[in-house]
Scaffold this motif. Structure first.
Motif, PDB file in Angstrom:
ATOM      1  N   ASP A 187       0.809  -1.219   0.000  1.00 49.20           N
ATOM      2  CA  ASP A 187       0.000   0.000   0.000  1.00 49.20           C
ATOM      3  C   ASP A 187       0.844   1.272   0.000  1.00 49.20           C
ATOM      4  N   GLY A 188       2.144   1.127  -0.185  1.00 51.55           N
ATOM      5  CA  GLY A 188       3.006   2.302  -0.309  1.00 51.55           C
ATOM      6  C   GLY A 188       3.597   2.788   0.994  1.00 51.55           C
ATOM      7  N   ARG A 189       3.264   2.134   2.094  1.00 50.11           N
ATOM      8  CA  ARG A 189       3.853   2.548   3.367  1.00 50.11           C
ATOM      9  C   ARG A 189       5.229   1.913   3.550  1.00 50.11           C
ATOM     10  N   ALA A 190       6.024   2.524   4.405  1.00 51.99           N
ATOM     11  CA  ALA A 190       7.376   2.024   4.661  1.00 51.99           C
ATOM     12  C   ALA A 190       7.623   2.047   6.164  1.00 51.99           C
ATOM     13  N   TYR A 191       8.274   0.987   6.644  1.00 55.74           N
ATOM     14  CA  TYR A 191       8.535   0.844   8.070  1.00 55.74           C
ATOM     15  C   TYR A 191      10.041   0.638   8.273  1.00 55.74           C
ATOM     16  N   ARG A 192      10.631   1.569   8.978  1.00 54.86           N
ATOM     17  CA  ARG A 192      12.057   1.442   9.238  1.00 54.86           C
ATOM     18  C   ARG A 192      12.266   0.459  10.382  1.00 54.86           C
ATOM     19  N   MET A 193      13.229  -0.450  10.219  1.00 56.48           N
ATOM     20  CA  MET A 193      13.577  -1.413  11.262  1.00 56.48           C
ATOM     21  C   MET A 193      14.648  -0.763  12.153  1.00 56.48           C
ATOM     22  N   PRO A 194      14.280  -0.288  13.344  1.00 60.82           N
ATOM     23  CA  PRO A 194      15.174   0.585  14.116  1.00 60.82           C
ATOM     24  C   PRO A 194      16.259  -0.177  14.888  1.00 60.82           C
TER      25      PRO A 194
END
Length: 883
Positions: free
Chosen positions: A631-638
């Motif tokens: 869906d175009g979202r992005a999640y940074r793996m911190p």
């Protein structure tokens, strides 16, 4: 030129005479993929340790201190017996991956003491208990332990207390390329007399049971010679090989064939099968079966049996053998003592020339032991994948599941057919090649044997190894897995260590990497964004989840390390192509291609989207993986891990001579950056020592400063013994919620507490030598280029400041310090289970990785593959990044 250097000059060809014989016999052949013909790919279960002394191998052999010819036809190895064990000690014992609470785990102690590149001289030490070897105890006790528990080791069983063991030292020396001397000396270190049986064994690899070549080689008693036992081994390819043994050992003959009756019952014995199978020597000695061996005194295997009823405390016993190609004895042969002393002296002379003049004696010992491990780690590796999948004409057909195109192991690598001597990661725990491990081995090997190092790098690129699509083989458990593309970096290091003179080698490597690079671009950059999704990339257990797992449809993981690897790939190719363009202008355009691709990757690394979905986190001041959803979202793996440090390795200094010698490349560079000014950010200028230095870098000066600050922080990455693979800031754990799931990880300095990858790997904190080498090489490049004049606290927070070149040197000194004796004589990198004392502390141990807090050695215990990079630090204390 000293004697060993002269031999090397005559031995550039891997098939050269001085390389024809060597310690090429594996330390473990059982439990390997090559020997697995099961339906489900259970290599450990299909050929277990308990079968090894009774069952013939298909693809290779194993043994103690074994040596063989380049084709592995004839093998000579050691067996010992203490009068207590239930079997001859013919091979090293360890736990399989399912048996060990931290994966596969050897349960023995041995050290490579010496080794020259042509195997003209070599020494190997094995520590053998005087009481019964505790096989069952080791299996049962480890089975009761979990990930949170320490491994139960041989020393923990008590069998080595009071030094109740024999040190068995094996020395190999070559009088000529085809005249090999073997001396075996066993010393009783215990307080009481103890019995010992020394049983060197000579045998032919079984090539006749598989239905293709039914010719049987034979070993028989040779002509009488007073005071010696003489054997003649006759083979259609080798001719006649004579083995002469001093003294009067008993000669026990049998065939190198399976004992079907013992393994599968009397009804399973094929018609006409030998009555004297592979384990006959064992049955004769250990079980007292007088009729176990062939009374005709002929066969394809023979044991030479010396019996020592009681060896006094502190005393030694010695046996000597001489293996000579050609069936006749010549009186002109040098004596044993003359050959051993001459080769020993030549070895001293050789390493005096290899090591820098000012090398401290202890550091010289560390480097020489690392080089010795590399020499003993060479193994004849035979694996014909199409034959393995199809089975042999003389054997039952293998289960059809093995060839299933979706689930079968290595079914897409039918072109692979190797029969080569290859540098292995570890003698026992990883007795199969791994391409990215091998690349690091070659950097260390180049200091003593550049010809072999170059041949190894090229071998992985040959058409019988590299996939037709350009992928390099990973390792035999899964050739199609994705390892980091370190081949170009290693190739440049080897080229530079060898004096920057072998353009033919460089050209061959670049041509092959031109095939490999498109595989990465086409397979691992799904949307052409210049962000890469490598998956595994060697660093298992480093993330919040297994990066090799298939992601749900529409999701992809943009990896900071995969992108960094590709940026570094481009820069190494640019450097090598530029070097070649000095001699052939046609390479100018290849250099330009990789310049353009690097600039594109560097630009994307800096800004491929707005705000939260960049790989660089401006608040955390660190690079992270980003998970992009459909869906175009992005999640940074911190996570602050080695993944986020690797962008530092995307750096190269543009040599001064480029402007003068490669005007086309220089003009294109200036023109391209004028047309695309946004790409110029990756070109950092600085002025040092009165002249301008141009540096290509994936990170900006601000990012460099931030990353170095974390890198040198002892509360984060900088340990007393090198750079940790995960920031110690995660000691209390990190938890992230993602799509209703809780993902977590925690800094673990020692063995893994996770079942990921079988629990036998850990990038969650320990120090790993190879990535440390990449980082210190990068720091030197910054220190001599864009980071010149940049002084940093070492460690972070300290008052004293150093430049980046000095920071790299200090990190490497911490790594070398793993192997240096402390005030109590114990080396920080010694595994926890090694007892203390002079007999133990004398020997540095080269572990797979090291505790991120204490430095104690962990994982595989004979990783003088990539851990041998410590010898590179000793031999090149200033690095080679400025060449």
């Amino acid at each position: 030129m000293n004697a060993e250097q002269q031999r090397l000059a005559e031995s550039d060809d891997p098939q050269a005479p001085w390389r024809r014989w060597g310690p090429y016999v594996s330390a473990r052949q059982w439990g390997t993929v090559r020997e697995d013909y099961s339906a489900a790919g259970d290599a450990w279960g299909y050929f277990p340790f308990g079968h090894a002394h009774r069952r013939v191998y298909r693809w290779g052999e194993d043994g103690l201190a074994g040596l063989c010819d380049l084709d592995g036809y004839l093998n000579l190895g050691l067996a010992v017996w203490n009068g207590q064990d239930d079997r001859l000690k013919e091979r090293l014992f360890g736990l399989t991956n399912p048996q060990g609470n931290h994966g596969e785990d050897v349960k023995e102690y041995w050290w490579a003491l010496e080794g020259t590149p042509t195997h003209s001289y070599a020494r190997w030490l094995y520590r053998y208990p005087q009481s019964a070897f505790p096989y069952a105890d080791l299996v049962a006790t480890n089975a009761a332990r979990g990930f949170a528990d320490e491994e139960y080791e041989l020393a923990d069983t008590g069998v080595l207390e009071d030094d109740r063991f024999f040190d068995v030292e094996v020395t190999h020396a070559k009088a000529t390329p085809d005249d090999l001397l073997v001396e075996i000396t066993a010393t009783n270190h215990g307080p009481d007399p103890a019995p010992l049986h020394l049983v060197p064994q000579l045998w032919f690899r079984n090539t006749w049971c598989w239905g293709e070549d039914v010719t049987r080689p034979v070993i028989r008693v040779g002509p009488h010679r007073e005071g010696y036992a003489v054997l003649l081994a006759e083979h259609p390819e080798l001719g006649t090989v004579r083995l002469t043994a001093e003294g009067n050992p008993d000669l026990l003959f049998c065939e190198n064939e399976t004992n079907f009756a013992a393994l599968y019952g009397a009804d399973a014995v094929p018609a006409g099968h030998t009555a004297y199978p592979k384990d006959s020597v064992d049955r004769a000695i250990v079980h007292g079966q007088a009729d176990a061996c062939n009374p005709e005194r002929t066969g394809s295997k023979v044991g030479l049996w010396w019996q020592f009823a009681q060896v006094a405390p502190g005393a030694s016993v010695t046996v000597r053998l001489r293996l000579t190609v050609g069936g006749t004895h010549t009186e002109e042969e040098q004596t044993f003592a003359e050959v051993l002393e001459q080769r020993r002296a030549e070895t001293e002379e050789f390493y005096a020339a290899v090591l820098p003049e000012a090398t401290a004696p202890e550091d010289a010992l560390i480097a020489r032991r690392a080089f010795a491990g590399l020499q003993w780690g060479k193994q004849l590796y035979r694996y014909d994948v199409p034959r393995w999948l199809a089975g042999d004409p003389g054997q039952p057909p293998p289960p059809p599941e093995r060839a299933d195109r979706h689930t079968g192991r290595n079914v897409h690598w039918r072109h692979l057919n190797l029969a080569e001597v290859i540098s292995m990661p570890d003698e026992w725990e990883y007795p199969w090649f791994a391409t990215w491990d091998l690349a690091f081995h070659c950097v260390a090997l180049a200091h003593v044997d550049p010809a072999f190092a170059k041949s190894q790098l090229l071998l992985m690129c040959r058409e019988w190894a590299m996939h037709p699509n350009g992928q390099l083989p990973a390792y035999e458990w899964n050739f199609g897995d994705v390892n980091p593309p370190v081949h170009p970096w290693a190739a440049w290091q080897v080229y530079a260590i060898d004096g920057c003179r072998d353009q033919a080698f460089l050209e061959r490597i670049v041509l092959k990497m031109l095939l490999n690079f498109p595989w990465w671009v086409n397979r691992k950059d799904a949307d052409g964004s210049n962000l890469f999704e490598g998956g595994f990339l060697g660093m298992d257990n480093v993330g919040l989840f297994d990066r090799s797992d298939q992601l749900p449809s529409g999701q992809r993981l943009e990896q900071a390390d995969a992108t960094a690897w590709m940026g570094s790939f481009c820069l190494r190719m640019l450097r090598m192509a530029s070097e070649l363009a000095r001699h052939n202008p046609a390479w100018d355009e290849v250099a330009t291609k990789f310049l353009v691709h690097f600039l594109a990757i560097a630009e994307t690394m800096e800004d491929f989207g707005a705000g939260h979905d960049t790989l660089w986190d401006p608040e955390d001041e660190f690079f992270h993986d980003v998970l992009a959803t459909e869906d175009g979202r992005a999640y940074r793996m911190p996570v602050r891990s080695m993944v986020g440090l690797l962008p530092l390795t995307g750096v190269a200094i543009v040599p001064d001579w480029v402007a003068a010698e490669l005007p086309d490349l220089t003009d294109f560079f200036q023109g391209w950056t004028q047309r695309r000014p946004e790409l110029a950010d990756a070109l950092l200028h600085t002025t040092t020592q009165g002249h301008s230095v141009r540096t290509l870098s994936m990170v900006s000066r601000e990012q460099l400063a931030a990353l170095v600050r974390r890198l040198l922080d002892e509360q984060e990455f900088l340990s007393p013994h090198g750079i940790r693979s995960l920031s110690a800031a995660h000691r209390d754990g990190l938890t992230v919620e993602f799509q209703g799931q809780e993902l977590s990880l925690r800094y673990v300095p020692a063995e893994s507490d996770s079942g990921m990858f079988g629990g036998n790997s850990n990038w969650r904190g320990p120090v790993w030598m190879p990535v440390n080498a990449l980082l210190t090489d990068a720091l030197r490049s910054y220190g001599r280029g864009a980071g010149a004049g940049m002084d940093v606290p070492f460690p972070t927070g300290a008052t004293a400041r150093v430049d980046l070149v000095e920071a790299a040197r200090r990190i490497e000194q911490r790594l070398v310090g793993l192997f240096r004796p402390g005030p109590d004589g114990r080396r920080p990198g010694t595994p926890r289970h090694h007892p203390a004392g002079a007999l133990w502390d004398a020997h540095p141990t080269f572990s797979e990785y090291f505790d991120g807090d204490t430095g104690a050695g962990l994982g595989a215990s004979h990783q003088t593959g990539w851990t041998a990079l410590v010898a590179h630090f000793v031999c090149a204390p200033d690095g080679i990044s400025n060449r």
